[in-house]
Motif scaffolding. Structure first.
Motif, PDB file in Angstrom:
ATOM      1  N   MET A  53      21.141  -3.864  63.940  1.00  0.00           N
ATOM      2  CA  MET A  53      20.635  -3.426  62.339  1.00  0.00           C
ATOM      3  C   MET A  53      19.454  -2.427  62.787  1.00  0.00           C
ATOM      4  N   HIS A  54      19.049  -2.118  63.976  1.00  0.00           N
ATOM      5  CA  HIS A  54      18.120  -1.090  64.048  1.00  0.00           C
ATOM      6  C   HIS A  54      18.461   0.036  63.322  1.00  0.00           C
ATOM      7  N   VAL A  55      17.602   0.460  62.341  1.00  0.00           N
ATOM      8  CA  VAL A  55      17.577   1.873  61.601  1.00  0.00           C
ATOM      9  C   VAL A  55      17.028   3.121  62.316  1.00  0.00           C
ATOM     10  N   PRO A  56      17.580   3.783  62.524  1.00  0.00           N
ATOM     11  CA  PRO A  56      17.259   5.086  63.302  1.00  0.00           C
ATOM     12  C   PRO A  56      16.279   6.115  62.390  1.00  0.00           C
ATOM     13  N   ASP A  57      15.583   7.036  63.099  1.00  0.00           N
ATOM     14  CA  ASP A  57      14.756   8.061  62.397  1.00  0.00           C
ATOM     15  C   ASP A  57      15.616   9.068  61.434  1.00  0.00           C
ATOM     16  N   GLY A  58      15.175   9.106  60.143  1.00  0.00           N
ATOM     17  CA  GLY A  58      15.929  10.065  59.258  1.00  0.00           C
ATOM     18  C   GLY A  58      17.210   9.546  58.329  1.00  0.00           C
ATOM     19  N   PHE A  59      17.208   8.112  58.642  1.00  0.00           N
ATOM     20  CA  PHE A  59      18.543   7.767  57.893  1.00  0.00           C
ATOM     21  C   PHE A  59      18.032   7.447  56.411  1.00  0.00           C
ATOM     22  N   LEU A  60      16.607   6.981  56.283  1.00  0.00           N
ATOM     23  CA  LEU A  60      16.104   7.013  54.829  1.00  0.00           C
ATOM     24  C   LEU A  60      15.052   7.897  54.740  1.00  0.00           C
ATOM     25  N   ASP A  61      14.733   8.400  53.464  1.00  0.00           N
ATOM     26  CA  ASP A  61      13.830   9.441  52.959  1.00  0.00           C
ATOM     27  C   ASP A  61      12.360   8.972  53.301  1.00  0.00           C
ATOM     28  N   ALA A  62      11.735   9.943  53.424  1.00  0.00           N
ATOM     29  CA  ALA A  62      10.284   9.683  53.508  1.00  0.00           C
ATOM     30  C   ALA A  62       9.454   8.780  52.679  1.00  0.00           C
ATOM     31  N   PRO A  63       9.656   8.850  51.347  1.00  0.00           N
ATOM     32  CA  PRO A  63       8.803   7.861  50.636  1.00  0.00           C
ATOM     33  C   PRO A  63       9.422   6.488  50.622  1.00  0.00           C
TER      34      PRO A  63
ATOM     35  N   THR B 286      23.614  -4.731  71.666  1.00  0.00           N
ATOM     36  CA  THR B 286      23.805  -4.274  70.353  1.00  0.00           C
ATOM     37  C   THR B 286      25.226  -3.381  70.418  1.00  0.00           C
ATOM     38  N   PHE B 287      25.806  -3.138  69.481  1.00  0.00           N
ATOM     39  CA  PHE B 287      27.125  -2.412  68.965  1.00  0.00           C
ATOM     40  C   PHE B 287      26.946  -1.908  67.846  1.00  0.00           C
ATOM     41  N   PRO B 288      27.850  -0.385  67.859  1.00  0.00           N
ATOM     42  CA  PRO B 288      27.371   0.518  66.549  1.00  0.00           C
ATOM     43  C   PRO B 288      28.403  -0.303  65.422  1.00  0.00           C
ATOM     44  N   VAL B 289      27.714   0.184  64.196  1.00  0.00           N
ATOM     45  CA  VAL B 289      28.357  -0.528  62.917  1.00  0.00           C
ATOM     46  C   VAL B 289      28.876   0.845  62.369  1.00  0.00           C
ATOM     47  N   VAL B 290      28.106   1.618  61.740  1.00  0.00           N
ATOM     48  CA  VAL B 290      28.513   2.709  61.054  1.00  0.00           C
ATOM     49  C   VAL B 290      27.353   3.797  60.980  1.00  0.00           C
ATOM     50  N   GLY B 291      27.778   4.746  60.841  1.00  0.00           N
ATOM     51  CA  GLY B 291      26.561   5.850  60.438  1.00  0.00           C
ATOM     52  C   GLY B 291      25.329   5.757  61.461  1.00  0.00           C
ATOM     53  N   GLY B 292      25.296   5.605  62.763  1.00  0.00           N
ATOM     54  CA  GLY B 292      24.295   5.424  63.451  1.00  0.00           C
ATOM     55  C   GLY B 292      23.429   4.199  63.610  1.00  0.00           C
ATOM     56  N   THR B 293      23.837   3.156  62.552  1.00  0.00           N
ATOM     57  CA  THR B 293      23.375   1.848  62.586  1.00  0.00           C
ATOM     58  C   THR B 293      23.972   1.021  63.549  1.00  0.00           C
ATOM     59  N   SER B 294      23.195  -0.144  64.144  1.00  0.00           N
ATOM     60  CA  SER B 294      23.608  -1.082  65.131  1.00  0.00           C
ATOM     61  C   SER B 294      23.778  -2.431  64.650  1.00  0.00           C
TER      62      SER B 294
ATOM     63  N   LEU C 279      10.053  -5.777  67.771  1.00  0.00           N
ATOM     64  CA  LEU C 279      10.586  -4.532  67.101  1.00  0.00           C
ATOM     65  C   LEU C 279       9.661  -3.240  67.486  1.00  0.00           C
ATOM     66  N   VAL C 280       8.520  -3.492  67.508  1.00  0.00           N
ATOM     67  CA  VAL C 280       7.719  -2.376  67.868  1.00  0.00           C
ATOM     68  C   VAL C 280       7.977  -1.997  69.721  1.00  0.00           C
ATOM     69  N   VAL C 281       8.100  -3.104  70.197  1.00  0.00           N
ATOM     70  CA  VAL C 281       8.332  -2.668  71.893  1.00  0.00           C
ATOM     71  C   VAL C 281       9.756  -2.020  72.000  1.00  0.00           C
ATOM     72  N   GLN C 282      10.607  -2.454  71.239  1.00  0.00           N
ATOM     73  CA  GLN C 282      12.030  -2.129  71.472  1.00  0.00           C
ATOM     74  C   GLN C 282      11.870  -0.410  71.074  1.00  0.00           C
ATOM     75  N   SER C 283      11.114  -0.112  69.856  1.00  0.00           N
ATOM     76  CA  SER C 283      11.067   1.175  69.436  1.00  0.00           C
ATOM     77  C   SER C 283      10.380   2.201  70.120  1.00  0.00           C
TER      78      SER C 283
ATOM     79  N   GLY D  78      14.224   4.095  65.030  1.00  0.00           N
ATOM     80  CA  GLY D  78      13.270   4.995  64.996  1.00  0.00           C
ATOM     81  C   GLY D  78      11.737   4.661  64.880  1.00  0.00           C
ATOM     82  N   ILE D  79      11.043   5.538  65.499  1.00  0.00           N
ATOM     83  CA  ILE D  79       9.588   5.373  65.524  1.00  0.00           C
ATOM     84  C   ILE D  79       9.299   5.306  63.843  1.00  0.00           C
ATOM     85  N   THR D  80       9.601   6.516  63.171  1.00  0.00           N
ATOM     86  CA  THR D  80       9.274   6.424  61.747  1.00  0.00           C
ATOM     87  C   THR D  80      10.078   5.202  60.896  1.00  0.00           C
ATOM     88  N   ALA D  81      10.724   4.598  61.547  1.00  0.00           N
ATOM     89  CA  ALA D  81      11.510   3.440  60.683  1.00  0.00           C
ATOM     90  C   ALA D  81      11.170   2.090  61.116  1.00  0.00           C
TER      91      ALA D  81
END
Length: 238
Positions: free
Chosen positions: A1-11, A57-65, A91-95, A102-105
């Motif tokens: 379920m790790h969300v990558p950078d850019g998957f959600l907008d900045a706000p 981990t294993f992929p689910v959809v659209g870059g999420t795991s 989570l911080v160490v993994q990122s 993602g770092i921004t996530a």
């Protein structure tokens, strides 16, 4: 379920970052009441176990795991506030070191797995404890049920965030179906592992399990009168 950078907008990322900082801050204060000579070493072991489990981990959809979360397991073993700190550190160490999420996530991932996963798991566990008899043998079972519910709950929270600020071109209905479908299956595995781990600790050292403390405290001490040698029945063993 790790969300990558850019998957959600900045706000949305900034908002989840603020929620994560607030949650970790509250956890730092709350953990002072939970950490003691028994809980502190256990917290390190829990963090190491969750770190290892989440690396599978294993992929689910659209870059999420998808992977095991460990939130309910950590909450039952060391308490919810300490569990939030354990998950946040993992989570911080993994990122930062393994580019897993993602770092921004980081704020988003801490919110989903460190806050939603832990708190939902703990609330389910404590709610069932209040409804059912206080028996030590039920602690692993309730922990497993808490793990089962916490995983799809965190997945549903992610879909809610995506509905607010999703950037990837994915249909909401398809994302919801994929996330919940996969994470219900993951939740079953999480329930089994959580129950087995908690059950193993309860069998050896129940006093180390935070979620078992109320059960142990509710036990009444049975006091039997001393039997003198003259009171023993003839032929009774000494």
């Amino acid at each position: 379920m790790h969300v990558p950078d850019g998957f959600l907008d900045a706000p949305t990322s900034i908002a989840t970052g603020a929620v994560a900082v607030t949650g970790v801050g509250l956890a730092l204060r709350g953990a002072r009441r939970q950490l003691d000579d028994r809980t502190a070493p256990m917290a390190g072991l829990v963090a190491a176990f969750v770190f290892a489990a989440q690396m599978l981990t294993f992929p689910v959809v659209g870059g999420t795991s998808g992977h095991l979360l460990g939130g309910a397991l950590a909450a039952v073993l060391v308490g919810p506030w300490t569990a939030i700190l354990c998950l946040s550190v993992v989570l911080v160490v993994q990122s930062l070191l393994f580019a897993d999420g993602g770092i921004t996530a980081i704020g988003t991932n801490i919110t989903l797995m460190g806050l939603v996963g832990v708190l939902v798991g703990w609330l389910v566990f404590r709610g069932l404890q209040l409804l059912l008899p206080r028996r030590l043998g039920l602690v692993p079972v309730l922990a497993g049920l808490a793990g089962l519910v916490s995983v799809p709950a965190a997945a549903a929270a992610f879909v809610g965030l995506y509905a607010v600020g999703g950037q990837a071109p994915l249909p909401l209905a398809g994302l919801l179906s994929a996330m919940l479908g996969w994470h219900v299956l993951i939740g079953i595995g999480e329930a089994l592992i959580t129950g087995l781990v908690v059950g193993s600790v309860v069998a050896v050292r129940p006093d180390l399990v935070y979620g078992a403390r109320r059960v142990l405290a509710s036990r009444t001490l049975e006091v039997r009168p001393a039997v003198r040698d003259g009171d023993r029945e003839p032929g009774a063993a000494a």
